[in-house]
Design a protein around this motif. Structure first.
Motif, PDB file in Angstrom:
ATOM      1  N   PRO A 189       1.032  -1.175  -0.153  1.00  0.00           N
ATOM      2  CA  PRO A 189      -0.029  -0.025  -0.177  1.00  0.00           C
ATOM      3  C   PRO A 189       0.848   1.160   0.139  1.00  0.00           C
ATOM      4  O   PRO A 189       1.749   1.405   0.841  1.00  0.00           O
ATOM      5  CB  PRO A 189      -0.827  -0.240   1.444  1.00  0.00           C
ATOM      6  N   PHE A 190       0.839   1.975  -1.029  1.00  0.00           N
ATOM      7  CA  PHE A 190       1.221   3.385  -1.268  1.00  0.00           C
ATOM      8  C   PHE A 190       0.548   4.263  -1.637  1.00  0.00           C
ATOM      9  O   PHE A 190       0.694   5.152  -2.477  1.00  0.00           O
ATOM     10  CB  PHE A 190       2.683   3.111  -2.354  1.00  0.00           C
ATOM     11  N   GLU A 191      -0.626   4.952  -0.655  1.00  0.00           N
ATOM     12  CA  GLU A 191      -1.453   5.947  -0.977  1.00  0.00           C
ATOM     13  C   GLU A 191      -0.767   7.062  -1.214  1.00  0.00           C
ATOM     14  O   GLU A 191       0.031   7.310  -0.311  1.00  0.00           O
ATOM     15  CB  GLU A 191      -2.640   5.920  -0.119  1.00  0.00           C
ATOM     16  N   GLY A 192      -0.877   7.780  -2.262  1.00  0.00           N
ATOM     17  CA  GLY A 192      -0.078   9.279  -2.578  1.00  0.00           C
ATOM     18  C   GLY A 192       1.302   9.319  -2.670  1.00  0.00           C
ATOM     19  O   GLY A 192       1.746  10.358  -2.869  1.00  0.00           O
ATOM     20  N   ILE A 193       2.012   8.026  -2.627  1.00  0.00           N
ATOM     21  CA  ILE A 193       3.212   8.058  -2.977  1.00  0.00           C
ATOM     22  C   ILE A 193       3.666   8.116  -4.465  1.00  0.00           C
ATOM     23  O   ILE A 193       3.028   7.371  -5.186  1.00  0.00           O
ATOM     24  CB  ILE A 193       3.874   7.109  -2.115  1.00  0.00           C
ATOM     25  N   LEU A 194       4.680   8.848  -4.660  1.00  0.00           N
ATOM     26  CA  LEU A 194       5.022   8.996  -6.332  1.00  0.00           C
ATOM     27  C   LEU A 194       5.747   7.603  -6.413  1.00  0.00           C
ATOM     28  O   LEU A 194       6.358   6.947  -5.623  1.00  0.00           O
ATOM     29  CB  LEU A 194       6.187  10.030  -6.347  1.00  0.00           C
ATOM     30  N   GLY A 195       5.030   7.330  -7.782  1.00  0.00           N
ATOM     31  CA  GLY A 195       5.834   5.850  -8.271  1.00  0.00           C
ATOM     32  C   GLY A 195       4.544   4.841  -8.171  1.00  0.00           C
ATOM     33  O   GLY A 195       4.635   3.845  -8.680  1.00  0.00           O
ATOM     34  N   ASN A 263      12.959   9.709   1.556  1.00  0.00           N
ATOM     35  CA  ASN A 263      13.625   9.397   2.786  1.00  0.00           C
ATOM     36  C   ASN A 263      15.098   8.978   2.474  1.00  0.00           C
ATOM     37  O   ASN A 263      15.439   7.999   1.800  1.00  0.00           O
ATOM     38  CB  ASN A 263      12.953   8.445   3.411  1.00  0.00           C
ATOM     39  N   PRO A 264      16.144   9.896   2.822  1.00  0.00           N
ATOM     40  CA  PRO A 264      17.503   9.287   2.293  1.00  0.00           C
ATOM     41  C   PRO A 264      18.057   8.166   3.326  1.00  0.00           C
ATOM     42  O   PRO A 264      18.999   7.543   2.869  1.00  0.00           O
ATOM     43  CB  PRO A 264      18.333  10.801   2.884  1.00  0.00           C
ATOM     44  N   ILE A 265      17.356   7.855   4.530  1.00  0.00           N
ATOM     45  CA  ILE A 265      17.776   6.765   5.448  1.00  0.00           C
ATOM     46  C   ILE A 265      17.274   5.531   4.476  1.00  0.00           C
ATOM     47  O   ILE A 265      18.025   4.610   4.290  1.00  0.00           O
ATOM     48  CB  ILE A 265      16.932   6.995   6.713  1.00  0.00           C
ATOM     49  N   THR A 266      16.033   5.374   3.998  1.00  0.00           N
ATOM     50  CA  THR A 266      15.522   4.221   3.605  1.00  0.00           C
ATOM     51  C   THR A 266      15.811   4.218   1.998  1.00  0.00           C
ATOM     52  O   THR A 266      15.557   3.185   1.217  1.00  0.00           O
ATOM     53  CB  THR A 266      13.938   3.990   3.778  1.00  0.00           C
ATOM     54  N   ARG A 267      16.191   5.423   1.493  1.00  0.00           N
ATOM     55  CA  ARG A 267      16.180   5.487  -0.139  1.00  0.00           C
ATOM     56  C   ARG A 267      15.137   5.408  -0.698  1.00  0.00           C
ATOM     57  O   ARG A 267      14.951   4.584  -1.778  1.00  0.00           O
ATOM     58  CB  ARG A 267      17.614   4.819  -0.414  1.00  0.00           C
ATOM     59  N   SER A 268      13.807   5.944  -0.193  1.00  0.00           N
ATOM     60  CA  SER A 268      12.732   5.578  -0.968  1.00  0.00           C
ATOM     61  C   SER A 268      11.628   6.725  -0.755  1.00  0.00           C
ATOM     62  O   SER A 268      11.959   7.574   0.112  1.00  0.00           O
ATOM     63  CB  SER A 268      11.985   4.389  -0.449  1.00  0.00           C
ATOM     64  N   GLU A 269      10.681   6.920  -1.464  1.00  0.00           N
ATOM     65  CA  GLU A 269       9.748   7.820  -1.373  1.00  0.00           C
ATOM     66  C   GLU A 269       8.763   7.426  -0.326  1.00  0.00           C
ATOM     67  O   GLU A 269       8.594   6.417   0.077  1.00  0.00           O
ATOM     68  CB  GLU A 269       8.700   7.899  -2.707  1.00  0.00           C
ATOM     69  N   THR A 270       8.227   8.528   0.316  1.00  0.00           N
ATOM     70  CA  THR A 270       7.499   8.544   1.410  1.00  0.00           C
ATOM     71  C   THR A 270       6.496   9.511   1.748  1.00  0.00           C
ATOM     72  O   THR A 270       6.588  10.556   0.464  1.00  0.00           O
ATOM     73  CB  THR A 270       8.068   8.524   2.930  1.00  0.00           C
TER      74      THR A 270
END
Length: 522
Positions: A189-195, A263-270
């Motif tokens: 589930p990635f509601e609103g997340i780019l990608g 998020n530079p820690i997880t290197r992913s969009e949030t």
């Protein structure tokens, strides 16, 4: 000279009244006769034909109209002395002896290219023609050159309707939405997340429409050395235009609204949740403001003085571009929701308000050179100008952010505010400056009508370009360490890169538009 002229000597002897004179070659006026006069055929008696006497045979007729241009001497009336003590003017009869045929002066002579060769306007007054024998041997006094040097002082006021290039918005977007249950590239589930497949951009990602502004430009100048060396100053100002955008959910939190970050820690969009059905209701507003003003002062060197208001421009220029971007988020916690604030849990019916503010100021200081050319007709005039300024642009970036917890208490709300928002946190809050080399070319075109000799109406077009500036949209850094965000459950934990940081991304700016003005010159 083809003929020599022997000057006459006047002497007064006490009680004798003796006058000594010498005859003048044919076609020449008598020495005692002042200008203006008319040479040509004459009639009457009183002197031998063409021997320079004052009789009509010599073709001399005293003028009866107004004096010459410039207020020169005129022929006294009959019976009056030429000078104090002179005898009366000889009687002018009506003989018919003809002198040499008169001719008009050519424009290719000592009178200059602006001499008007007609009987109404010349250096010797009305009704003046010269015999051919004198054609190449007469020089006009300097005061008879009709050269118009143009006005010495001028001032203008213009109404401007300009379009300014709008700041590019943060890429790819500051606000998104998607249906509940959207899945990302990994099936989570990635509601609103780019990608995510169903994520839609609500605001941002592409430049806005260019902003339209009203303003004024005021110019004044003067010539120091006639129409050759002068100075001019100009002031430009446009109104501040603010563009507002607002998107909100209903009281149940529909539709979903989010602010995507990386998020530079997880290197992913949030995301930062703004509104989630049955958890949060909320709204996001974005306000973008832009203004432009400046001045310039130039010296003018006109190598072609006969072209009024033309010449080489050399001077200094100042130009200032100010922009602001204010992102305001309000999130209301619903009974089924849970939020965080400054490492504490936030429940219903509390609310959160998050502010991110970005301000940029570009100040150009430099020298400029250019050239302006104007053609002026009897009723219309055309003005073309081009200038280029080269100098340094001082870039100032101001970032601020804050998060406020609102706790309802009766008829009032108790507030707690901490520094830091979402995109403006401890690592980039503050004021930062740097300088870059910049170039500002500007072109103008004006067409006008001469209402009177000193009052003129005109309209035209201006195009201006400015290299190496910073804009608010390019200074929004989406790389955010969640441990620096007050509304994150990880806020205050150690570790992670110091992000976001000031960017100082270089871009350009342009302005163009039409102008209508009134020009006065004296």
């Amino acid at each position: 000279m083809r003929y020599g002229v022997v000057g006459a000597v006047f002497a007064s002897l006490a009680g004798a009244g003796l006058v000594l004179a010498q005859a003048v070659p044919p076609g020449y006026p008598a020495p005692s006769q002042p200008f203006p006069m008319t040479f040509g055929p004459g009639t009457g008696t009183g002197a031998p034909p063409n021997q320079g006497g004052l009789g009509p045979e010599a073709g001399v007729v005293p003028p009866t109209g107004p004096g010459p241009v410039g207020g020169g001497p005129t022929m006294p009336p009959s019976g009056a002395g030429m000078l104090a003590g002179d005898g009366p003017v000889p009687n002018l009869g009506s003989g018919a002896a003809a002198g040499p045929a008169p001719v008009k002066i050519s424009t290719n002579n000592a009178f200059g290219p602006h001499y008007t060769p007609n009987a109404e306007r010349n250096a010797f007054g009305p009704d003046m023609t010269l015999p051919e024998e004198m054609h190449d041997n007469v020089y006009a006094p300097a005061e008879f050159y009709p050269v118009d040097r143009g006005p010495l002082v001028w001032a203008s006021a213009e109404f401007l309707y300009w379009i300014l290039s709008r700041s590019p918005l943060p890429a790819p977007a500051p606000i998104t939405t998607s249906p509940i249950g959207s899945t990302g590239v990994r099936g989570l589930p990635f509601e609103g997340i780019l990608g995510s497949y169903d994520t839609r951009v609500v605001y941002g990602g592409v430049p806005e429409d260019d902003s339209r502004h009203y303003g004024g430009r005021f110019t004044a100048g003067f010539w120091v050395l006639s129409n050759f060396v002068g100075a001019e100053g100009s002031y430009l100002v446009l109104n501040r235009d603010v563009d507002h955008f607002l998107v909100a959910s209903n009281e149940a939190g529909v539709p979903l609204l989010a602010r995507p970050v990386y998020n530079p820690i997880t290197r992913s969009e949030t995301i930062e949740a703004v509104a989630v059905p049955n958890s949060f209701s909320g709204a996001v507003s974005v306000a973008n403001g832009i203004s432009l003003w400046g001045w310039n002062a130039d010296g003018i060197i006109n190598p072609t003085p006969r072209l009024y208001n033309s010449g080489l421009l050399v001077g200094v220029r100042y130009l200032e571009l100010d922009e602001t971007m204010l992102i305001s988020q309000t999130t209301n916690v619903l009974p089924g929701g849970l939020a965080a604030f400054n490492r504490q849990a936030v429940f219903w019916p509390n609310s959160l308000n998050i502010i991110d503010s970005f301000q940029t100021r570009n100040e150009f200081r430099g020298g400029e050179v250019g050239y302006r050319l104007q053609w002026t007709g009897e009723r219309l005039f055309l003005n073309l100008g081009f200038k280029i300024a080269i100098g340094r642009t001082r870039q100032r970036l101001t970032i601020d952010g804050a998060t406020t917890l609102l706790i309802p208490s009766g008829f009032e709300a108790f507030q707690v505010t901490v520094p830091g928002g979402l995109l403006a946190v401890a690592t980039n809050i503050g004021q930062f400056t740097q300088e870059r080399n910049s170039v500002i070319p500007e072109g103008t075109l004006n067409v006008g009508v001469n209402l009177t000799r000193n009052i003129h109406l005109f309209g035209g077009y201006t195009l201006l370009y400015w290299s190496n500036v910073i804009r608010t949209g390019t200074e929004v850094n989406r790389v955010v360490n969640p441990r620096l965000v007050p509304t994150s459950f990880q806020f205050g934990l150690a570790g992670g890169p110091p992000e976001p940081l000031p960017l100082f991304r270089q871009t350009n700016f342009w302005a163009q538009g039409v102008n209508f003005g009134l020009l006065l010159d004296f």
